[in-house]
Design an enzyme around this catalytic site. Structure first.
Site, mmCIF file in Angstrom:
data_model
loop_
_atom_site.group_PDB
_atom_site.id
_atom_site.type_symbol
_atom_site.label_atom_id
_atom_site.label_comp_id
_atom_site.label_asym_id
_atom_site.label_seq_id
_atom_site.Cartn_x
_atom_site.Cartn_y
_atom_site.Cartn_z
ATOM 1 N N ARG A 84 -8.780 3.036 -7.092
ATOM 2 C CA ARG A 84 -7.782 4.016 -6.636
ATOM 3 C C ARG A 84 -6.673 4.306 -7.790
ATOM 4 O O ARG A 84 -6.030 5.193 -7.658
ATOM 5 C CB ARG A 84 -7.069 3.382 -5.247
ATOM 6 N N LYS A 89 -17.015 -1.418 13.296
ATOM 7 C CA LYS A 89 -16.821 -0.853 14.443
ATOM 8 C C LYS A 89 -17.305 0.440 14.946
ATOM 9 O O LYS A 89 -17.077 1.439 14.181
ATOM 10 C CB LYS A 89 -15.126 -0.867 14.820
ATOM 11 N N GLY A 144 -12.837 3.330 1.194
ATOM 12 C CA GLY A 144 -12.279 2.169 0.548
ATOM 13 C C GLY A 144 -13.792 1.123 0.453
ATOM 14 O O GLY A 144 -13.909 0.837 -0.497
ATOM 15 N N GLY A 164 -10.548 6.121 6.061
ATOM 16 C CA GLY A 164 -10.109 6.758 7.300
ATOM 17 C C GLY A 164 -10.120 8.586 7.293
ATOM 18 O O GLY A 164 -10.428 9.335 7.905
#
Ligand code: 3PG
Ligand code: MG
Length: 399
Positions: free
Chosen positions: A41, A206, A356, A380
């Protein structure tokens, strides 16, 4: 609606001007040593920063790191990031010990043309993430006072309605940086008319995090391959016992519904690597996905699944991948992620790695980054983009 970009700002001339750059320098740190484990990043914002320094701007960079609770917390200091950024730029980066206080003001005042400063973690201030517009606005006023123009290059944070992402651009001339521009161009290809077959690979822990994107993608994709911790809730929905694997019991019904509506597009593992414990040296075996022993937990997809996923990717023309297939940080459970990543690079497809964790996995496993079409810096953020949501950080740049 138009979004101006860095070239528009450069064309106006930035020499001697203080330009604020919101970056996403939220890099993973080693828990023991505090060292940066993946600087992807930081490298990703270099093109924007060097364009600005090259044009003589006084560049003021700000970012969050981790999730501190609105007050200074040394484990989340950006100081090590300032050092790494300086190495990569080959120039000194002045570090301010606060975000909008005395240190920030004097650091910014001391900047010469073409120099870079990094301010301390935005989230050391409660105003950054506040839901209260007035509190966020007051913090944004202080941030905006430090500069004369605003560049958003924090793609990983554009889905956050935070002061530095949403409120500062309302107060200053604003443009999208090189990274944000590229990320949005790439993702727009996936939401437009992707070349087919369009195959999506989803992993990670998840289902609840991925539900909205699965719903949004199902009508668009030709195949949806599911691995990682989230596959066990789907296996359970198929009626299989999953031992002590990660399971979101309350999502089982939802997954059953998705499988029914998926028209055969969802592909699940047929074998998994099941272990005695969540540990790098745990005893483990490959078992059928419908025969996971009751005392074991699945930590990776098995070799037959890797082969099946590879076959499903072989003729793809467009690929989006988000989320590791197993616990790739542990060598014994990294084969699934490596196998799928390699299959993606072999396909003659436009491939996008979102997020990420998957981006870090590509680098941690020593895979050649250039063999992917694009490696997104936003997990996200890229998922919410594909869901079709309005991203506050992008909306704030529109004029
Ligand atoms: C990320 O790593 O996902 C981005 O930097 C955003 O961080 P956040 O999820 O803590 O807002
Ligand atoms: Mg996140």
């Amino acid at each position: 609606m138009t979004i101006r970009n860095l070239d528009d700002l450069l064309a106006e001339g930035v020499s001697g001007r203080r330009v604020l750059v919101r970056a996403d320098l939220n890099v993973p740190l080693d828990k023991q040593t505090g060292k940066i484990t993946d600087d992807g990043r930081i490298r990703a914002v270099l093109p924007t920063l060097t364009a600005l320094t090259g044009a003589g701007a006084k560049v003021v960079v700000f970012s969050h790191l981790g999730r501190p609770k609105g007050a200074p917390d040394p484990q989340f200091s950006l100081r090590p990031v300032a050092a790494r950024l300086g190495e990569l730029l080959g120039a000194q980066v002045r570090f301010a010990e606060d975000t909008v206080g005395e240190s920030a003001r004097s650091t910014v005042d001391a900047l010469a043309d073409g120099e870079v400063a990094l301010l301390e973690n935005l989230r050391f201030n409660s105003g950054e993430t506040s839901k209260d517009e007035a509190e966020r606005g007051a913090f944004a006023d202080q941030l905006a006072a430090l500069g004369e123009a605003y560049v958003d290059d924090a793609f990983g944070a554009v889905h956050r309605k935070h002061a530095s992402v949403f409120d500062v651009p309302a107060r200053l001339p604003h443009v999208a940086g090189r990274l944000v521009l590229r990320e949005v161009e790439v993702l727009a290809k996936l939401t437009g008319e992707p070349e087919r077959p369009y195959v999506v690979v989803l992993g990670g822990s998840k289902v609840s995090d991925k539900l909205a994107v699965i719903e949004a993608l199902l009508p668009k994709v030709d195949r949806l391959l599911i691995g990682g911790g989230m596959c066990f809730t789907f296996l359970k929905a198929q009626g299989h016992e999953v031992g002590t694997s990660l399971l979101e019991e309350e999502m089982v019904e939802t997954c059953r519904g998705l499988l029914e509506r998926a028209d055969g597009k969802i592909v699940l593992p047929v074998d998994v690597v099941a272990a005695d414990a969540f540990a790098p040296d745990a005893a483990h075996d490959t078992v059928r996905a419908d025969a996971i022993p009751s005392h074991r937990l699945g930590l990776d997809i098995g070799p037959e699944t890797v082969a099946g996923f590879a076959a499903a990717l072989a003729d793809a023309k467009t690929i989006f991948w988000n989320g590791p297939m197993g616990v790739f940080e542990m060598a014994a459970f990294a084969n699934g992620t490596r196998g799928v990543a390699e299959a993606i690079t072999k396909a003659d497809a436009f491939s996008v790695v979102g997020g990420g964790d998957s981006a870090a996995a590509v680098r941690a496993l020593g895979l050649d980054e250039s063999s992917f079409g694009h490696i997104s810096t936003g997990g996200g953020a890229s998922l919410e983009y594909l869901e079709g949501k309005t991203l506050p950080g992008i909306a704030a740049l529109e004029d």
